[in-house]
Write an enzyme that holds these catalytic residues in place. Structure first.
Site, PDB file in Angstrom:
ATOM      1  CG  ASP A   1      37.457  36.112 -13.177  1.00 33.41           C
ATOM      2  OD1 ASP A   1      36.941  35.422 -12.281  1.00 33.41           O
ATOM      3  OD2 ASP A   1      38.140  35.621 -14.100  1.00 33.41           O
ATOM      4  CB  SER A   2      34.646  41.707 -15.233  1.00 34.07           C
ATOM      5  OG  SER A   2      35.499  41.067 -16.136  1.00 34.07           O
TER       6      SER A   2
END
Length: 341
Positions: free
Chosen positions: A296-297
């Site tokens: 996600d990052s």
């Protein structure tokens, strides 16, 4: 301001209940490491058990919300991002709203008064994580909320849209509305394969929205699962990325780009019939705290540069930077300011 509300995310807001567990715990609840699944009956007692642990942490989560929060952190421009999803009317929702607003994200939650806010059990063993999502209220999102003038205004204002594939299990109708808006207004629409089970059990809804995707994200396991489900008969990530990028597309105004991460192995980018690989930032094993939110990052970092019109090399570099910061911390959290130049 040029960047005001430029990026809109839609997804399942979940409060992460994160704790370090042991192999016994995984066995007890029949959990595999490095996997993401939806909770079943047998998993219900696990949330209480995690919450009772001394090392438990509560962190605003959910794949899309993580990516949007990271993009906002990397941009350091208040109000550049917005996020839509469904929560309950409870203290978990309040916690989550507070944490996202502090990060500078404009959150517009649909509140379901009858269902508790969704939670995600994050079980960490040796830095690797397994996610078990109990969607609860996140599962109750209705496209009527999206159609409300004040929320649709966010869609009209945004130039970039990002949605993790998990939202396909909740509101394919909302995704379709945004995808069609993006295609007819020459905006950038992006999705993530999100998890092997999405590629397997939600194949039809996923296939329906793929033609709208300008960017398709995923990791090597998801890419291989997609390949298997579609009978491509290849496990080669570079070949799969190329095939993904070349699937039919609704709007001809830009070619699709496939972005596949592979943990500590190079990021694979397929664009315009060519494949490029970019090494990630190496991290010694002893510095790894947990991989929750790494993918996600990466997307969040990537998006932070994309919305500024930066070349793909810069987007990948920012993605690798963000993922590297986050895996050295517990959960999807970050320092006050990025150190990215």
């Amino acid at each position: 301001m040029a960047y005001e509300r430029i990026l809109l995310g839609m997804g399942n807001p979940l409060l992460d209940i994160s704790a370090v567990v042991d192999d016994e715990f995984l066995k007890k609840y029949d959990i595999k490491l490095n996997n993401a699944i939806l909770a079943e009956e047998k998993h219900v007692p696990m949330y209480e058990e995690l919450a009772a642990k001394d090392n438990v942490e509560y962190i605003a989560g959910g794949a899309t919300q993580n990516s949007i929060r990271v993009a906002q952190w990397m941009l350091q421009i208040p109000g550049a991002t917005s996020y839509i999803g469904c929560v309950g009317k409870d203290k978990f929702a309040e916690e989550m709203k507070k944490s996202s607003q502090q990060a500078g994200v404009n959150v517009q939650y649909y509140e379901d008064e009858t269902t508790p806010t969704g939670t995600c059990a994050v079980c960490v063993v040796g830095g690797e994580r397994s996610l078990i999502a109990n969607l609860s209220a996140a599962n109750c999102y209705k496209s009527e909320h999206l159609k409300k003038p004040e929320n649709w205004a966010l869609v009209e204002k945004a130039k970039y849209f990002y949605i993790a594939g998990f939202f396909l299990t909740v509101s394919p109708e909302s995704i379709q509305l945004v995808a069609e808006h993006a295609a007819s207004n020459n905006k950038v629409f992006m999705m993530n394969l999100a998890a092997p089970f999405i590629c397997e059990f939600f194949k039809d809804v996923l296939d329906k929205v793929v033609p709208y995707m300008d960017y398709i994200f995923g990791n090597e396991t998801e890419a291989r699962t997609y390949s298997k489900v579609h009978g491509w008969e290849t496990d080669n990530v570079e070949e799969i990325a190329l095939k993904l990028s070349q699937l039919p597309k609704t709007s001809e105004s830009r070619k699709r780009i496939a972005v596949i991460t592979q943990g500590s192995d190079p990021v694979v980018i397929a664009e315009d019939g060519k494949v490029k690989k970019f090494p990630v930032i190496p991290l010694p094993k002893e510095k790894l705290v947990d991989t929750n939110g790494a993918g996600d990052s990466f997307v969040g970092g990537f998006l932070s540069q994309l919305v500024q019109g930066k070349p793909i090399e810069e987007c990948v570099r920012a993605g690798c930077y963000a993922a590297n910061v986050i895996i050295q911390r517990s959960g999807c959290t970050f320092p006050e300011k990025p150190d990215f130049h």
